[in-house]
Write a protein that holds these residues in place. Structure first.
Motif, mmCIF file in Angstrom:
data_model
loop_
_atom_site.group_PDB
_atom_site.id
_atom_site.type_symbol
_atom_site.label_atom_id
_atom_site.label_comp_id
_atom_site.label_asym_id
_atom_site.label_seq_id
_atom_site.Cartn_x
_atom_site.Cartn_y
_atom_site.Cartn_z
ATOM 1 N N ASN A 98 41.241 19.154 29.395
ATOM 2 C CA ASN A 98 41.971 20.257 29.996
ATOM 3 C C ASN A 98 42.053 21.365 28.957
ATOM 4 O OD1 ASN A 98 43.594 22.086 31.243
ATOM 5 N ND2 ASN A 98 45.416 20.814 31.263
ATOM 6 N N ASN A 99 41.128 22.285 29.032
ATOM 7 C CA ASN A 99 41.130 23.362 28.055
ATOM 8 C C ASN A 99 41.868 24.595 28.568
ATOM 9 O OD1 ASN A 99 39.365 24.456 29.877
ATOM 10 N ND2 ASN A 99 37.584 24.395 28.548
ATOM 11 N N GLY A 100 42.374 24.555 29.808
ATOM 12 C CA GLY A 100 43.138 25.663 30.352
ATOM 13 C C GLY A 100 42.328 26.926 30.617
ATOM 14 N N MET A 101 41.018 26.820 30.587
ATOM 15 C CA MET A 101 40.153 27.984 30.782
ATOM 16 C C MET A 101 39.792 28.141 32.261
ATOM 17 S SD MET A 101 39.647 29.370 27.827
ATOM 18 C CE MET A 101 38.254 30.410 28.167
ATOM 19 N N PRO A 102 39.670 29.377 32.730
ATOM 20 C CA PRO A 102 39.188 29.588 34.107
ATOM 21 C C PRO A 102 37.714 29.189 34.183
ATOM 22 C CG PRO A 102 39.355 31.671 32.952
ATOM 23 C CD PRO A 102 39.934 30.630 32.036
ATOM 24 N N PRO A 103 37.204 28.972 35.389
ATOM 25 C CA PRO A 103 35.804 28.549 35.554
ATOM 26 C C PRO A 103 34.843 29.707 35.246
ATOM 27 C CG PRO A 103 36.837 28.840 37.693
ATOM 28 C CD PRO A 103 37.917 29.028 36.658
ATOM 29 N N LEU A 104 34.547 29.926 33.961
ATOM 30 C CA LEU A 104 33.730 31.067 33.550
ATOM 31 C C LEU A 104 32.305 31.015 34.107
ATOM 32 C CD1 LEU A 104 34.869 31.428 29.835
ATOM 33 C CD2 LEU A 104 35.626 32.719 31.830
ATOM 34 N N GLY A 105 31.718 29.826 34.165
ATOM 35 C CA GLY A 105 30.365 29.703 34.721
ATOM 36 C C GLY A 105 30.314 30.177 36.165
ATOM 37 N N LEU A 106 31.349 29.851 36.931
ATOM 38 C CA LEU A 106 31.404 30.312 38.322
ATOM 39 C C LEU A 106 31.554 31.825 38.370
ATOM 40 C CD1 LEU A 106 33.693 27.608 39.957
ATOM 41 C CD2 LEU A 106 31.203 27.776 40.041
ATOM 42 N N GLY A 107 32.278 32.382 37.405
ATOM 43 C CA GLY A 107 32.419 33.838 37.329
ATOM 44 C C GLY A 107 31.093 34.522 37.071
ATOM 45 N N PHE A 108 30.301 33.953 36.152
ATOM 46 C CA PHE A 108 28.983 34.519 35.860
ATOM 47 C C PHE A 108 28.072 34.440 37.082
ATOM 48 C CE2 PHE A 108 29.899 33.123 31.310
ATOM 49 C CZ PHE A 108 30.308 34.389 30.933
ATOM 50 N N LEU A 109 28.049 33.270 37.724
ATOM 51 C CA LEU A 109 27.227 33.096 38.925
ATOM 52 C C LEU A 109 27.698 34.023 40.036
ATOM 53 C CD1 LEU A 109 25.039 31.629 40.542
ATOM 54 C CD2 LEU A 109 26.724 29.835 41.017
ATOM 55 N N GLY A 110 29.021 34.094 40.242
ATOM 56 C CA GLY A 110 29.580 34.956 41.278
ATOM 57 C C GLY A 110 29.251 36.418 41.047
ATOM 58 N N SER A 111 29.303 36.856 39.800
ATOM 59 C CA SER A 111 28.975 38.243 39.464
ATOM 60 C C SER A 111 27.529 38.561 39.837
ATOM 61 C CB SER A 111 29.203 38.475 37.974
ATOM 62 O OG SER A 111 28.782 39.757 37.597
ATOM 63 N N HIS A 112 26.634 37.647 39.513
ATOM 64 C CA HIS A 112 25.217 37.855 39.832
ATOM 65 C C HIS A 112 25.003 37.892 41.352
ATOM 66 C CE1 HIS A 112 20.877 37.673 39.387
ATOM 67 N NE2 HIS A 112 20.876 36.702 40.285
ATOM 68 N N LEU A 113 25.624 36.972 42.057
ATOM 69 C CA LEU A 113 25.479 36.949 43.518
ATOM 70 C C LEU A 113 26.040 38.222 44.143
ATOM 71 C CD1 LEU A 113 26.471 33.234 44.209
ATOM 72 C CD2 LEU A 113 24.200 34.257 44.506
ATOM 73 N N GLU A 114 27.195 38.658 43.663
ATOM 74 C CA GLU A 114 27.826 39.862 44.205
ATOM 75 C C GLU A 114 26.960 41.100 43.956
ATOM 76 O OE1 GLU A 114 32.484 40.450 44.641
ATOM 77 O OE2 GLU A 114 31.776 40.821 42.596
ATOM 78 N N LYS A 115 26.385 41.197 42.764
ATOM 79 C CA LYS A 115 25.512 42.328 42.444
ATOM 80 C C LYS A 115 24.272 42.354 43.327
ATOM 81 C CE LYS A 115 26.860 42.894 37.650
ATOM 82 N NZ LYS A 115 26.456 42.747 36.240
ATOM 83 N N ASN A 116 23.927 41.202 43.902
ATOM 84 C CA ASN A 116 22.757 41.109 44.767
ATOM 85 C C ASN A 116 23.137 41.043 46.240
ATOM 86 O OD1 ASN A 116 20.146 40.866 43.063
ATOM 87 N ND2 ASN A 116 21.691 39.702 41.946
ATOM 88 N N GLY A 117 24.331 41.566 46.559
ATOM 89 C CA GLY A 117 24.702 41.768 47.952
ATOM 90 C C GLY A 117 25.401 40.629 48.654
ATOM 91 N N HIS A 118 25.785 39.589 47.936
ATOM 92 C CA HIS A 118 26.454 38.451 48.568
ATOM 93 C C HIS A 118 27.963 38.592 48.442
ATOM 94 C CE1 HIS A 118 22.684 36.238 49.015
ATOM 95 N NE2 HIS A 118 22.380 36.710 47.816
#
Length: 75
Positions: A18-38
């Motif tokens: 439990n490192n208390g960190m938000p899911p950064l990998g999902l943030g990176f993936l989500g950013s890429h998907l959003e930039k590509n219209g999703h």
């Protein structure tokens, strides 16, 4: 719809992380998907596991991506 797995209670897992960190990998993936219209939604299952089904039902995603962390590796 991007999510991570709910946290296993410390008393049930000798490998409790439990490192208390938000899911950064999902943030990176989500950013890429959003930039590509999703349209995306990131659900942190470690904070609100009880709301997972409700969020999926409300968002009605075409797919769900799940982030998984493993402490095992091959040397």
């Amino acid at each position: 719809f991007l999510t991570n797995l709910p946290m296993i209670p410390q008393e049930l897992s000798p490998l409790y992380l439990n490192n208390g960190m938000p899911p950064l990998g999902l943030g990176f993936l989500g950013s890429h998907l959003e930039k590509n219209g999703h349209q995306i939604y990131i659900h942190d299952n470690q904070i609100e596991p009880e709301l997972f089904e409700e969020r999926v039902s409300d968002f009605k995603p075409d797919f769900i991506a799940v982030s998984v962390v493993s402490v095992f590796y091959v040397q």
